[in-house]
Design a protein around this motif. Structure first.
Motif, PDB file in Angstrom:
ATOM      1  N   GLN A 172      50.520  47.528 117.713  1.00  0.00           N
ATOM      2  CA  GLN A 172      51.820  47.908 117.207  1.00  0.00           C
ATOM      3  C   GLN A 172      51.630  48.188 115.661  1.00  0.00           C
ATOM      4  O   GLN A 172      52.271  49.472 115.320  1.00  0.00           O
ATOM      5  CB  GLN A 172      52.655  46.737 117.572  1.00  0.00           C
ATOM      6  CG  GLN A 172      52.943  46.644 119.037  1.00  0.00           C
ATOM      7  CD  GLN A 172      53.738  44.872 119.195  1.00  0.00           C
ATOM      8  OE1 GLN A 172      54.158  44.349 118.301  1.00  0.00           O
ATOM      9  NE2 GLN A 172      53.897  44.835 120.148  1.00  0.00           N
ATOM     10  N   LYS A 176      52.231  52.116 114.393  1.00  0.00           N
ATOM     11  CA  LYS A 176      53.374  52.609 113.771  1.00  0.00           C
ATOM     12  C   LYS A 176      52.674  53.623 112.529  1.00  0.00           C
ATOM     13  O   LYS A 176      53.235  54.430 112.236  1.00  0.00           O
ATOM     14  CB  LYS A 176      54.011  51.388 112.913  1.00  0.00           C
ATOM     15  CG  LYS A 176      55.146  51.573 112.149  1.00  0.00           C
ATOM     16  CD  LYS A 176      55.789  50.677 111.793  1.00  0.00           C
ATOM     17  CE  LYS A 176      56.998  50.745 110.955  1.00  0.00           C
ATOM     18  NZ  LYS A 176      57.653  49.543 110.447  1.00  0.00           N
ATOM     19  N   HIS A 180      51.376  56.667 116.695  1.00  0.00           N
ATOM     20  CA  HIS A 180      51.147  56.585 118.173  1.00  0.00           C
ATOM     21  C   HIS A 180      50.358  57.663 118.715  1.00  0.00           C
ATOM     22  O   HIS A 180      50.331  58.097 119.813  1.00  0.00           O
ATOM     23  CB  HIS A 180      52.478  56.461 119.067  1.00  0.00           C
ATOM     24  CG  HIS A 180      53.428  55.371 119.126  1.00  0.00           C
ATOM     25  ND1 HIS A 180      54.118  55.119 117.749  1.00  0.00           N
ATOM     26  CD2 HIS A 180      53.444  54.263 119.660  1.00  0.00           C
ATOM     27  CE1 HIS A 180      54.676  53.724 117.811  1.00  0.00           C
ATOM     28  NE2 HIS A 180      54.108  53.144 119.076  1.00  0.00           N
ATOM     29  N   ASP A 209      50.386  50.381 127.812  1.00  0.00           N
ATOM     30  CA  ASP A 209      51.824  50.646 127.783  1.00  0.00           C
ATOM     31  C   ASP A 209      52.134  52.481 127.640  1.00  0.00           C
ATOM     32  O   ASP A 209      51.273  53.023 126.646  1.00  0.00           O
ATOM     33  CB  ASP A 209      52.582  50.085 126.563  1.00  0.00           C
ATOM     34  CG  ASP A 209      54.142  50.365 126.725  1.00  0.00           C
ATOM     35  OD1 ASP A 209      54.529  51.385 126.763  1.00  0.00           O
ATOM     36  OD2 ASP A 209      54.972  49.303 126.715  1.00  0.00           O
ATOM     37  N   LYS A 211      53.739  53.962 125.899  1.00  0.00           N
ATOM     38  CA  LYS A 211      54.015  54.772 124.628  1.00  0.00           C
ATOM     39  C   LYS A 211      52.731  54.915 123.842  1.00  0.00           C
ATOM     40  O   LYS A 211      52.795  55.555 122.731  1.00  0.00           O
ATOM     41  CB  LYS A 211      54.886  53.825 123.541  1.00  0.00           C
ATOM     42  CG  LYS A 211      54.331  52.481 123.544  1.00  0.00           C
ATOM     43  CD  LYS A 211      55.485  51.362 122.915  1.00  0.00           C
ATOM     44  CE  LYS A 211      54.908  50.073 122.720  1.00  0.00           C
ATOM     45  NZ  LYS A 211      56.195  48.956 122.199  1.00  0.00           N
ATOM     46  N   TYR A 212      51.669  54.473 124.154  1.00  0.00           N
ATOM     47  CA  TYR A 212      50.543  54.659 123.595  1.00  0.00           C
ATOM     48  C   TYR A 212      49.540  55.651 124.382  1.00  0.00           C
ATOM     49  O   TYR A 212      48.342  55.795 123.997  1.00  0.00           O
ATOM     50  CB  TYR A 212      49.514  53.203 123.559  1.00  0.00           C
ATOM     51  CG  TYR A 212      50.333  52.297 122.798  1.00  0.00           C
ATOM     52  CD1 TYR A 212      50.687  52.226 121.389  1.00  0.00           C
ATOM     53  CD2 TYR A 212      50.822  50.870 123.519  1.00  0.00           C
ATOM     54  CE1 TYR A 212      51.228  51.241 120.879  1.00  0.00           C
ATOM     55  CE2 TYR A 212      51.494  49.952 122.889  1.00  0.00           C
ATOM     56  CZ  TYR A 212      51.730  50.094 121.662  1.00  0.00           C
ATOM     57  OH  TYR A 212      52.242  48.994 121.102  1.00  0.00           O
ATOM     58  N   LYS A 213      50.258  56.641 125.149  1.00  0.00           N
ATOM     59  CA  LYS A 213      49.454  57.324 126.085  1.00  0.00           C
ATOM     60  C   LYS A 213      48.742  58.358 125.094  1.00  0.00           C
ATOM     61  O   LYS A 213      47.649  59.127 125.776  1.00  0.00           O
ATOM     62  CB  LYS A 213      50.171  58.116 126.754  1.00  0.00           C
ATOM     63  CG  LYS A 213      51.468  59.097 125.949  1.00  0.00           C
ATOM     64  CD  LYS A 213      52.388  59.895 127.114  1.00  0.00           C
ATOM     65  CE  LYS A 213      53.629  60.862 126.446  1.00  0.00           C
ATOM     66  NZ  LYS A 213      53.097  61.426 125.534  1.00  0.00           N
TER      67      LYS A 213
END
Length: 360
Positions: A172, A176, A180, A209, A211-213
């Protein structure tokens, strides 16, 4: 790895996660480093959360090594908490972190002195067990902090943070910094390091997740907690992956070595670096812009929680049984987990705003 499996791994790791001396903190504990006592802990009676908090207790802190900056900060946190609780603090221990038999003699001496509680960071979890069991038979409450023994050898273990928190928050923190996006790599310690591998499993699970694609883990390398090897591994990563955007190093030796390489290279300010480090090791690289932020637990809070746990045990507010809760002053309310583990909470993030507030 499914989350349920990872959580089981996390619980298994609780007895082996260890912060060694400042130069090798978070480096890695292998399965062979811990000889867990499999026998269940003896029944400790029933907790009374409303019991009066005992005062005038004597709680002894037994770190891996006295006068080590990390443990000095941790134990000072314990001393402050005990003063606020109306009890007495004392510290004793070996001058060398390799004197594994020395801690046994200190435990025996503290048992003879009939202190009320002992807070110990185990150098050799297996060798300490017999002495700690004898202390408990004499009515002394035993809390391990930072480095555990087997559950049968103590009443509670105050853990720096859960393995899951340590793994996920490092991803994470890097995400940030990278918005990402981009290729990332991991610079670990030894391939056999149980704690490192568990953290990395959680990192990989976190990266699943959506959001980390746009982030891709391209490689994991191992510096074996050797500064030169870690430096060279960092150099090799950048040569092999010139588009690399960020590196996570969950070992204080690794993150410092990686920062040293990046600081003197064309990648300074272009490749993000985070992981687990100590403020004293990383201050230079935060100040010069090589590193934006990294994390670790706050040893002062760890020591304070160990003190509160010891007093709560001696007062009968908790017994070390899973599900019990207790208040630890300004630190908040904590719940005892499986095998008597009390987690301090999420790690502390260090950056330009706060790094000069810490000295370890």
């Amino acid at each position: 790895m499914p989350r349920a499996t990872l959580r089981r791994a996390c619980r298994a790791l609780a007895t082996v996660t260890t912060l060694t001396l400042a130069a090798t903190a978070c480096g890695g504990t292998t399965k062979d480093d811990v000889k867990n006592e499999a026998a269940p802990r003896a029944a400790a009676g029933k907790a009374d959360p409303d019991a009066a908090l005992k005062k005038d207790l004597t709680v002894a802190f037994l770190p891996k090594q006295v006068n080590n900056p990390y443990f000095t900060v941790a134990d000072k946190g314990g001393e402050k908490a005990l003063k606020e609780l109306g009890s007495t603090y004392k510290e004793t221990g070996p001058n060398s972190a390799t004197d594994t038999s020395g801690q046994v003699s200190y435990v025996n001496t503290l048992t003879q002195q009939q202190v009320d509680a002992i807070a110990v960071s185990a150098q050799d979890p297996g060798s300490l067990c017999t002495a700690l069991k004898q202390a408990r038979k004499n009515g002394i409450k035993v809390v391990t902090y930072d480095s555990d023994t087997g559950p049968a050898c103590r009443d509670a273990f105050v853990s720096q943070a859960s393995a899951e928190d340590l793994g996920r928050t490092q991803v994470q923190l890097l995400a940030k910094q990278l918005d990402h996006k981009g290729e990332i790599a991991i610079l670990s310690a030894a391939q056999t390091a149980t704690n490192q591998n568990t953290w990395i499993d959680f990192m990989k699970d976190e990266l699943k997740d959506p959001k980390y694609k746009d982030m891709k883990l391209v490689k994991t390398v191992y510096g074996n907690d050797d500064p030169q090897a870690s430096f060279q591994q960092t150099q090799g990563l950048l040569q092999e992956h010139p588009e690399l955007a960020g590196i996570i190093s969950p070992t204080t030796v690794g993150i410092k070595a990686a920062a040293q390489y990046l600081s003197g290279s064309k990648y300074k300010g272009k490749v993000a670096l985070t992981g687990l480090g100590t403020p004293n090791d990383m201050r230079e690289y935060v100040t010069n812009g090589t590193v934006d932020a990294f994390e670790l637990w706050d040893p002062a809070r760890l020591g304070a929680l160990a003190a509160h746990t010891a007093v709560a045990l001696k007062s009968g507010r908790i017994t070390g049984k899973e599900g019990e809760t207790f208040k630890a002053g300004a630190l908040g309310t904590f719940t005892v987990g499986e095998d008597g583990v009390v987690n301090l909470g999420k790690p502390t993030v260090f950056d330009k705003r706060n790094i000069d507030d810490f000295d370890f």
